[in-house]
Enzyme design. Structure first.
Site, PDB file in Angstrom:
ATOM      1  N   ASP A  14      -0.134 -21.926 -12.156  1.00 18.49           N
ATOM      2  CA  ASP A  14       0.115 -21.959 -10.713  1.00 18.49           C
ATOM      3  C   ASP A  14      -0.228 -20.576 -10.162  1.00 18.49           C
ATOM      4  O   ASP A  14       0.196 -19.568 -10.719  1.00 18.49           O
ATOM      5  CB  ASP A  14       1.583 -22.297 -10.420  1.00 18.49           C
ATOM      6  CG  ASP A  14       1.813 -22.752  -8.988  1.00 18.49           C
ATOM      7  OD1 ASP A  14       1.155 -22.216  -8.067  1.00 18.49           O
ATOM      8  OD2 ASP A  14       2.658 -23.642  -8.780  1.00 18.49           O
ATOM      9  N   ARG A  25      12.509 -29.060  -2.755  1.00 25.32           N
ATOM     10  CA  ARG A  25      12.040 -30.020  -3.755  1.00 25.32           C
ATOM     11  C   ARG A  25      11.713 -29.380  -5.106  1.00 25.32           C
ATOM     12  O   ARG A  25      11.580 -30.084  -6.097  1.00 25.32           O
ATOM     13  CB  ARG A  25      10.823 -30.780  -3.236  1.00 25.32           C
ATOM     14  CG  ARG A  25       9.594 -29.954  -3.048  1.00 25.32           C
ATOM     15  CD  ARG A  25       8.482 -30.676  -2.291  1.00 25.32           C
ATOM     16  NE  ARG A  25       7.290 -29.861  -2.227  1.00 25.32           N
ATOM     17  CZ  ARG A  25       7.127 -28.808  -1.429  1.00 25.32           C
ATOM     18  NH1 ARG A  25       8.104 -28.463  -0.608  1.00 25.32           N
ATOM     19  NH2 ARG A  25       6.016 -28.115  -1.436  1.00 25.32           N
ATOM     20  N   LYS A  38       5.495 -17.879  -9.097  1.00 27.99           N
ATOM     21  CA  LYS A  38       6.141 -19.109  -9.574  1.00 27.99           C
ATOM     22  C   LYS A  38       6.134 -19.231 -11.086  1.00 27.99           C
ATOM     23  O   LYS A  38       7.140 -19.618 -11.690  1.00 27.99           O
ATOM     24  CB  LYS A  38       5.459 -20.334  -8.963  1.00 27.99           C
ATOM     25  CG  LYS A  38       5.833 -20.600  -7.534  1.00 27.99           C
ATOM     26  CD  LYS A  38       5.192 -21.899  -7.063  1.00 27.99           C
ATOM     27  CE  LYS A  38       5.684 -22.260  -5.673  1.00 27.99           C
ATOM     28  NZ  LYS A  38       5.087 -23.535  -5.215  1.00 27.99           N
ATOM     29  N   ASP A  82      -1.239 -30.994  -5.809  1.00 27.60           N
ATOM     30  CA  ASP A  82      -0.996 -31.685  -4.542  1.00 27.60           C
ATOM     31  C   ASP A  82      -2.272 -31.896  -3.731  1.00 27.60           C
ATOM     32  O   ASP A  82      -2.221 -32.009  -2.513  1.00 27.60           O
ATOM     33  CB  ASP A  82       0.033 -30.914  -3.711  1.00 27.60           C
ATOM     34  CG  ASP A  82      -0.442 -29.513  -3.355  1.00 27.60           C
ATOM     35  OD1 ASP A  82      -1.557 -29.125  -3.781  1.00 27.60           O
ATOM     36  OD2 ASP A  82       0.296 -28.804  -2.652  1.00 27.60           O
ATOM     37  N   ASN A  83      -3.423 -31.940  -4.409  1.00 25.52           N
ATOM     38  CA  ASN A  83      -4.675 -32.183  -3.684  1.00 25.52           C
ATOM     39  C   ASN A  83      -5.641 -32.939  -4.572  1.00 25.52           C
ATOM     40  O   ASN A  83      -5.624 -32.829  -5.796  1.00 25.52           O
ATOM     41  CB  ASN A  83      -5.293 -30.870  -3.180  1.00 25.52           C
ATOM     42  CG  ASN A  83      -5.755 -29.995  -4.320  1.00 25.52           C
ATOM     43  OD1 ASN A  83      -6.844 -30.164  -4.850  1.00 25.52           O
ATOM     44  ND2 ASN A  83      -4.904 -29.037  -4.724  1.00 25.52           N
ATOM     45  N   CYS A 127     -10.986 -44.232 -11.817  1.00 21.78           N
ATOM     46  CA  CYS A 127     -10.951 -45.702 -11.776  1.00 21.78           C
ATOM     47  C   CYS A 127     -10.025 -46.187 -10.668  1.00 21.78           C
ATOM     48  O   CYS A 127     -10.177 -47.293 -10.165  1.00 21.78           O
ATOM     49  CB  CYS A 127     -10.469 -46.272 -13.110  1.00 21.78           C
ATOM     50  SG  CYS A 127     -11.512 -45.861 -14.522  1.00 21.78           S
ATOM     51  N   CYS A 139       1.761 -34.052   1.236  1.00 27.61           N
ATOM     52  CA  CYS A 139       3.170 -33.805   1.553  1.00 27.61           C
ATOM     53  C   CYS A 139       3.308 -32.823   2.704  1.00 27.61           C
ATOM     54  O   CYS A 139       4.193 -32.951   3.548  1.00 27.61           O
ATOM     55  CB  CYS A 139       3.903 -33.277   0.331  1.00 27.61           C
ATOM     56  SG  CYS A 139       4.126 -34.506  -0.954  1.00 27.61           S
TER      57      CYS A 139
END
Length: 196
Positions: A14, A25, A38, A82-83, A127, A139
């Site tokens: 990260d 979260r 992080k 997240d992408n 797939c 998000c």
């Protein structure tokens, strides 16, 4: 949960720092750690849970040759990105190295989970999704109930542990879809696409 279960070597990547908006979260962090890296905070916290495991960290995005190398060394990859761009690249490297991939995505009150590349006949991320997916469905743009990523992170850990321990049935060729607002769980079958 992987650390507590005794998974011997975990690699975390990260390039971000802890921000106040993460805390609702990403409960591994707290307000004292805002603006800290992080990966370093996560490593410190996880080694307090289980000091007998090895945790390697990359304070950067894994891309290109480095991503290829790390994926090929892994027994299983858990995608927490997240992408779509990152997801497709991780999938590509997992397919090339025949590495199992536990994939989950959450938005609002919903989430989905599956395990790709378990066997040569398993479907992969491409797939299920086209590489022209709408990046606005994130998000950040649409929000997510704070507990939903926790639910799916736990489910990802369960799938990874089952795969590593060779117990039960992993979600190979099946997509679990959960609507937490309506308490609805369903599974759909996935098929491997053989290309054009």
């Amino acid at each position: 949960y992987l650390v507590a279960a005794g998974v011997g070597h975990i690699v975390i990547s990260d390039d971000d720092v802890v921000e106040i908006t993460n805390l609702q979260r990403q409960i591994i962090y707290n307000t004292d750690e805002i603006n800290q890296k992080k990966v370093q905070v996560a490593k410190n916290r996880l080694q307090k849970i289980n000091p007998n495991i090895q945790i390697s960290i990359f304070d950067q995005k894994l891309e290109g040759e480095l991503l290829s190398q790390e994926v090929s060394l892994a027994d299983i990859v858990i995608d927490g990105t997240d992408n779509y761009k990152s997801r497709f690249e991780i999938n590509k490297q997992c397919v090339m190295s025949k590495t199992a991939l536990v994939s989950a995505a959450t938005i609002r009150f919903e989430g989905q989970l599956t395990v790709f590349n378990v066997t040569d006949n398993s479907p992969c991320y491409s797939c299920l999704y086209q590489d022209t997916m709408d990046e606005s469905q994130t998000c950040a743009e649409n929000g997510v109930l704070s507990a939903v990523p926790g639910v799916f992170g736990s489910l990802q850990a369960v799938e990874a542990i089952k795969f590593l321990a060779e117990v039960g049935n992993v979600l190979d060729g099946e997509l679990l879809i959960v609507d937490n607002l309506m308490n609805e769980f369903r599974k759909i079958k996935l098929k491997k696409e053989l290309g054009p």
